[in-house]
Write a protein that holds these residues in place. Sequence first.
Motif, PDB file in Angstrom:
ATOM      1  N   MET A 134      36.580  52.057   5.823  1.00 20.22           N
ATOM      2  CA  MET A 134      36.099  51.122   6.841  1.00 20.22           C
ATOM      3  C   MET A 134      35.874  49.731   6.255  1.00 20.22           C
ATOM      4  SD  MET A 134      35.879  52.640   9.824  1.00 20.22           S
ATOM      5  CE  MET A 134      34.794  51.597  10.779  1.00 20.22           C
ATOM      6  N   ILE A 135      35.311  49.665   5.067  1.00 16.90           N
ATOM      7  CA  ILE A 135      35.005  48.358   4.470  1.00 16.90           C
ATOM      8  C   ILE A 135      36.295  47.634   4.124  1.00 16.90           C
ATOM      9  CG2 ILE A 135      34.759  48.813   1.985  1.00 16.90           C
ATOM     10  CD1 ILE A 135      32.094  47.026   4.004  1.00 16.90           C
ATOM     11  N   GLU A 136      37.317  48.376   3.727  1.00 15.97           N
ATOM     12  CA  GLU A 136      38.614  47.766   3.424  1.00 15.97           C
ATOM     13  C   GLU A 136      39.201  47.102   4.671  1.00 15.97           C
ATOM     14  OE1 GLU A 136      43.060  49.263   2.147  1.00 15.97           O
ATOM     15  OE2 GLU A 136      41.341  50.315   1.280  1.00 15.97           O
ATOM     16  N   ASP A 137      39.148  47.801   5.790  1.00 14.39           N
ATOM     17  CA  ASP A 137      39.647  47.221   7.048  1.00 14.39           C
ATOM     18  C   ASP A 137      38.811  46.018   7.468  1.00 14.39           C
ATOM     19  OD1 ASP A 137      41.623  49.127   7.145  1.00 14.39           O
ATOM     20  OD2 ASP A 137      40.782  50.228   8.858  1.00 14.39           O
ATOM     21  N   CYS A 138      37.516  46.110   7.287  1.00 12.56           N
ATOM     22  CA  CYS A 138      36.626  45.010   7.643  1.00 12.56           C
ATOM     23  C   CYS A 138      36.913  43.785   6.779  1.00 12.56           C
ATOM     24  CB  CYS A 138      35.173  45.456   7.497  1.00 12.56           C
ATOM     25  SG  CYS A 138      33.965  44.295   8.165  1.00 12.56           S
ATOM     26  N   GLU A 139      37.085  44.001   5.473  1.00 12.16           N
ATOM     27  CA  GLU A 139      37.400  42.898   4.552  1.00 12.16           C
ATOM     28  C   GLU A 139      38.731  42.236   4.917  1.00 12.16           C
ATOM     29  OE1 GLU A 139      35.709  41.447   2.248  1.00 12.16           O
ATOM     30  OE2 GLU A 139      34.189  42.850   1.562  1.00 12.16           O
ATOM     31  N   GLU A 140      39.699  43.037   5.304  1.00  9.04           N
ATOM     32  CA  GLU A 140      40.996  42.487   5.705  1.00  9.04           C
ATOM     33  C   GLU A 140      40.832  41.584   6.931  1.00  9.04           C
ATOM     34  OE1 GLU A 140      45.539  43.895   6.807  1.00  9.04           O
ATOM     35  OE2 GLU A 140      43.952  45.395   6.770  1.00  9.04           O
ATOM     36  N   LEU A 141      40.067  42.040   7.907  1.00 13.77           N
ATOM     37  CA  LEU A 141      39.798  41.220   9.091  1.00 13.77           C
ATOM     38  C   LEU A 141      39.075  39.931   8.710  1.00 13.77           C
ATOM     39  CD1 LEU A 141      38.779  43.770  11.850  1.00 13.77           C
ATOM     40  CD2 LEU A 141      40.636  42.091  11.979  1.00 13.77           C
ATOM     41  N   LEU A 142      38.103  40.035   7.829  1.00 10.79           N
ATOM     42  CA  LEU A 142      37.373  38.844   7.388  1.00 10.79           C
ATOM     43  C   LEU A 142      38.312  37.810   6.776  1.00 10.79           C
ATOM     44  CD1 LEU A 142      34.151  40.433   5.911  1.00 10.79           C
ATOM     45  CD2 LEU A 142      34.218  38.647   7.656  1.00 10.79           C
ATOM     46  N   LYS A 143      39.211  38.252   5.925  1.00 11.64           N
ATOM     47  CA  LYS A 143      40.160  37.339   5.281  1.00 11.64           C
ATOM     48  C   LYS A 143      41.065  36.673   6.308  1.00 11.64           C
ATOM     49  CE  LYS A 143      40.187  39.816   0.914  1.00 11.64           C
ATOM     50  NZ  LYS A 143      40.886  40.804   0.095  1.00 11.64           N
ATOM     51  N   ILE A 144      41.593  37.452   7.229  1.00 11.27           N
ATOM     52  CA  ILE A 144      42.484  36.912   8.265  1.00 11.27           C
ATOM     53  C   ILE A 144      41.738  35.906   9.136  1.00 11.27           C
ATOM     54  CG2 ILE A 144      43.807  37.481  10.352  1.00 11.27           C
ATOM     55  CD1 ILE A 144      44.403  40.226   8.982  1.00 11.27           C
ATOM     56  N   LEU A 145      40.557  36.297   9.594  1.00 15.66           N
ATOM     57  CA  LEU A 145      39.776  35.419  10.471  1.00 15.66           C
ATOM     58  C   LEU A 145      39.365  34.134   9.766  1.00 15.66           C
ATOM     59  CD1 LEU A 145      37.652  38.164  12.220  1.00 15.66           C
ATOM     60  CD2 LEU A 145      39.287  36.638  13.356  1.00 15.66           C
ATOM     61  N   TYR A 146      39.008  34.234   8.508  1.00 13.88           N
ATOM     62  CA  TYR A 146      38.621  33.042   7.752  1.00 13.88           C
ATOM     63  C   TYR A 146      39.773  32.039   7.707  1.00 13.88           C
ATOM     64  CZ  TYR A 146      36.953  30.058   3.988  1.00 13.88           C
ATOM     65  OH  TYR A 146      36.561  28.973   3.263  1.00 13.88           O
ATOM     66  N   VAL A 147      40.953  32.521   7.406  1.00 10.81           N
ATOM     67  CA  VAL A 147      42.127  31.629   7.331  1.00 10.81           C
ATOM     68  C   VAL A 147      42.395  31.010   8.709  1.00 10.81           C
ATOM     69  CG1 VAL A 147      44.636  31.571   6.982  1.00 10.81           C
ATOM     70  CG2 VAL A 147      43.179  32.767   5.345  1.00 10.81           C
ATOM     71  N   ILE A 148      42.339  31.791   9.745  1.00 15.41           N
ATOM     72  CA  ILE A 148      42.602  31.272  11.097  1.00 15.41           C
ATOM     73  C   ILE A 148      41.583  30.193  11.467  1.00 15.41           C
ATOM     74  CG2 ILE A 148      42.595  31.846  13.555  1.00 15.41           C
ATOM     75  CD1 ILE A 148      43.764  34.605  12.755  1.00 15.41           C
ATOM     76  N   VAL A 149      40.314  30.473  11.220  1.00 14.81           N
ATOM     77  CA  VAL A 149      39.258  29.504  11.573  1.00 14.81           C
ATOM     78  C   VAL A 149      39.439  28.218  10.776  1.00 14.81           C
ATOM     79  CG1 VAL A 149      36.783  29.058  11.471  1.00 14.81           C
ATOM     80  CG2 VAL A 149      37.609  31.241  12.353  1.00 14.81           C
ATOM     81  N   LYS A 150      39.733  28.337   9.499  1.00 12.83           N
ATOM     82  CA  LYS A 150      39.949  27.139   8.660  1.00 12.83           C
ATOM     83  C   LYS A 150      41.134  26.325   9.161  1.00 12.83           C
ATOM     84  CE  LYS A 150      36.765  26.875   5.618  1.00 12.83           C
ATOM     85  NZ  LYS A 150      35.798  25.823   5.756  1.00 12.83           N
ATOM     86  N   LYS A 151      42.244  26.990   9.439  1.00 12.19           N
ATOM     87  CA  LYS A 151      43.448  26.277   9.907  1.00 12.19           C
ATOM     88  C   LYS A 151      43.234  25.653  11.283  1.00 12.19           C
ATOM     89  CE  LYS A 151      46.934  28.507   7.172  1.00 12.19           C
ATOM     90  NZ  LYS A 151      48.347  28.676   7.062  1.00 12.19           N
ATOM     91  N   ALA A 152      42.492  26.340  12.137  1.00 13.32           N
ATOM     92  CA  ALA A 152      42.236  25.812  13.483  1.00 13.32           C
ATOM     93  C   ALA A 152      41.344  24.573  13.434  1.00 13.32           C
ATOM     94  CB  ALA A 152      41.617  26.882  14.367  1.00 13.32           C
ATOM     95  N   GLY A 153      40.599  24.440  12.347  1.00  9.68           N
ATOM     96  CA  GLY A 153      39.707  23.284  12.200  1.00  9.68           C
ATOM     97  C   GLY A 153      40.375  22.064  11.604  1.00  9.68           C
ATOM     98  N   GLU A 154      41.609  22.222  11.149  1.00 14.37           N
ATOM     99  CA  GLU A 154      42.321  21.099  10.520  1.00 14.37           C
ATOM    100  C   GLU A 154      42.912  20.164  11.555  1.00 14.37           C
ATOM    101  OE1 GLU A 154      45.181  23.061   8.005  1.00 14.37           O
ATOM    102  OE2 GLU A 154      43.649  23.602   6.549  1.00 14.37           O
TER     103      GLU A 154
END
Length: 121
Positions: free
Chosen positions: A101-121
Amino acid sequence: MSGEKDGIDNPVREKSFAFAIRVVGLYKYLVNEKKEFVLSKQLLKSGTSIGANVEEGIGGISRKDFRAKLSIAYKEARETKYWLKLLHATDYIDEKAFDSMIEDCEELLKILYVIVKKAGE
Protein backbone atom coordinates in the motif's frame (compact mmCIF):
# COMPACT_ATOMS: atom_id res chain seq x y z
CA MET A 1 -9.31 22.43 -19.30
CA SER A 2 -11.06 19.08 -19.36
CA GLY A 3 -10.51 18.46 -23.06
CA GLU A 4 -6.74 18.14 -22.82
CA LYS A 5 -6.68 16.09 -19.60
CA ASP A 6 -9.91 14.13 -19.87
CA GLY A 7 -8.58 11.34 -22.08
CA ILE A 8 -9.30 7.76 -21.19
CA ASP A 9 -5.58 6.98 -20.91
CA ASN A 10 -4.89 9.18 -17.89
CA PRO A 11 -2.35 7.51 -15.58
CA VAL A 12 -3.03 9.60 -12.47
CA ARG A 13 -6.78 9.06 -12.85
CA GLU A 14 -6.33 5.32 -13.30
CA LYS A 15 -3.79 4.94 -10.48
CA SER A 16 -5.77 7.02 -7.99
CA PHE A 17 -8.94 5.05 -8.76
CA ALA A 18 -7.13 1.71 -8.41
CA PHE A 19 -5.62 2.93 -5.14
CA ALA A 20 -9.07 3.95 -3.86
CA ILE A 21 -10.32 0.42 -4.56
CA ARG A 22 -7.42 -0.99 -2.53
CA VAL A 23 -8.15 1.45 0.30
CA VAL A 24 -11.80 0.37 0.37
CA GLY A 25 -10.68 -3.26 0.53
CA LEU A 26 -8.28 -2.51 3.39
CA TYR A 27 -11.02 -0.58 5.19
CA LYS A 28 -13.38 -3.56 4.95
CA TYR A 29 -10.66 -5.85 6.30
CA LEU A 30 -9.87 -3.52 9.20
CA VAL A 31 -13.52 -3.16 10.18
CA ASN A 32 -14.58 -6.78 9.69
CA GLU A 33 -11.47 -8.67 10.78
CA LYS A 34 -9.62 -6.32 13.12
CA LYS A 35 -12.69 -4.51 14.51
CA GLU A 36 -10.88 -1.20 14.05
CA PHE A 37 -13.29 1.65 13.30
CA VAL A 38 -11.55 4.97 13.90
CA LEU A 39 -8.20 4.91 12.09
CA SER A 40 -9.68 2.89 9.26
CA LYS A 41 -12.36 5.54 8.69
CA GLN A 42 -9.66 8.22 8.44
CA LEU A 43 -7.79 6.07 5.93
CA LEU A 44 -10.98 5.53 3.92
CA LYS A 45 -11.71 9.25 3.77
CA SER A 46 -8.25 10.41 2.74
CA GLY A 47 -7.43 7.44 0.50
CA THR A 48 -10.58 7.76 -1.60
CA SER A 49 -10.39 11.54 -1.63
CA ILE A 50 -7.20 11.43 -3.71
CA GLY A 51 -9.00 10.12 -6.79
CA ALA A 52 -12.07 12.28 -6.19
CA ASN A 53 -9.91 15.41 -6.23
CA VAL A 54 -8.03 14.22 -9.31
CA GLU A 55 -11.38 13.75 -11.03
CA GLU A 56 -12.52 17.23 -9.99
CA GLY A 57 -9.23 18.69 -11.20
CA ILE A 58 -9.58 17.01 -14.59
CA GLY A 59 -12.97 18.66 -14.88
CA GLY A 60 -11.60 22.02 -13.78
CA ILE A 61 -12.47 25.09 -15.78
CA SER A 62 -9.07 26.72 -15.48
CA ARG A 63 -5.43 25.84 -14.94
CA LYS A 64 -5.66 27.41 -11.47
CA ASP A 65 -8.69 25.23 -10.62
CA PHE A 66 -6.88 22.14 -11.93
CA ARG A 67 -3.79 22.89 -9.85
CA ALA A 68 -5.81 23.59 -6.71
CA LYS A 69 -7.65 20.26 -6.90
CA LEU A 70 -4.49 18.29 -7.62
CA SER A 71 -2.77 20.07 -4.72
CA ILE A 72 -5.57 18.82 -2.49
CA ALA A 73 -5.14 15.32 -3.93
CA TYR A 74 -1.42 15.53 -3.08
CA LYS A 75 -2.21 16.56 0.51
CA GLU A 76 -4.75 13.75 0.85
CA ALA A 77 -2.10 11.29 -0.35
CA ARG A 78 0.27 12.61 2.33
CA GLU A 79 -2.44 12.11 4.94
CA THR A 80 -3.14 8.61 3.65
CA LYS A 81 0.56 7.79 4.00
CA TYR A 82 0.36 8.89 7.64
CA TRP A 83 -2.65 6.65 8.39
CA LEU A 84 -0.98 3.68 6.69
CA LYS A 85 2.16 4.19 8.76
CA LEU A 86 0.12 4.48 11.96
CA LEU A 87 -1.93 1.37 11.18
CA HIS A 88 1.27 -0.55 10.53
CA ALA A 89 3.02 0.76 13.65
CA THR A 90 0.05 -0.29 15.78
CA ASP A 91 -0.06 -3.79 14.24
CA TYR A 92 -3.37 -3.42 12.43
CA ILE A 93 -1.74 -4.18 9.08
CA ASP A 94 1.17 -6.51 8.50
CA GLU A 95 4.46 -5.75 6.76
CA LYS A 96 3.42 -7.20 3.39
CA ALA A 97 0.17 -5.24 3.18
CA PHE A 98 1.87 -2.09 4.42
CA ASP A 99 4.74 -2.34 1.91
CA SER A 100 2.35 -2.83 -0.98
CA MET A 101 0.00 0.00 0.00
CA ILE A 102 2.76 2.46 0.88
CA GLU A 103 4.49 1.78 -2.44
CA ASP A 104 1.32 2.68 -4.35
CA CYS A 105 0.80 5.74 -2.17
CA GLU A 106 4.39 6.91 -2.74
CA GLU A 107 3.96 6.48 -6.49
CA LEU A 108 0.84 8.66 -6.42
CA LEU A 109 2.65 11.26 -4.33
CA LYS A 110 5.48 11.48 -6.87
CA ILE A 111 3.10 11.77 -9.83
CA LEU A 112 0.92 14.37 -8.12
CA TYR A 113 3.91 16.42 -7.01
CA VAL A 114 5.22 16.66 -10.58
CA ILE A 115 1.78 17.57 -11.94
CA VAL A 116 1.21 20.28 -9.33
CA LYS A 117 4.68 21.75 -9.92
CA LYS A 118 4.26 21.79 -13.71
CA ALA A 119 0.75 23.25 -13.46
CA GLY A 120 2.19 26.11 -11.41
CA GLU A 121 4.74 27.09 -14.05
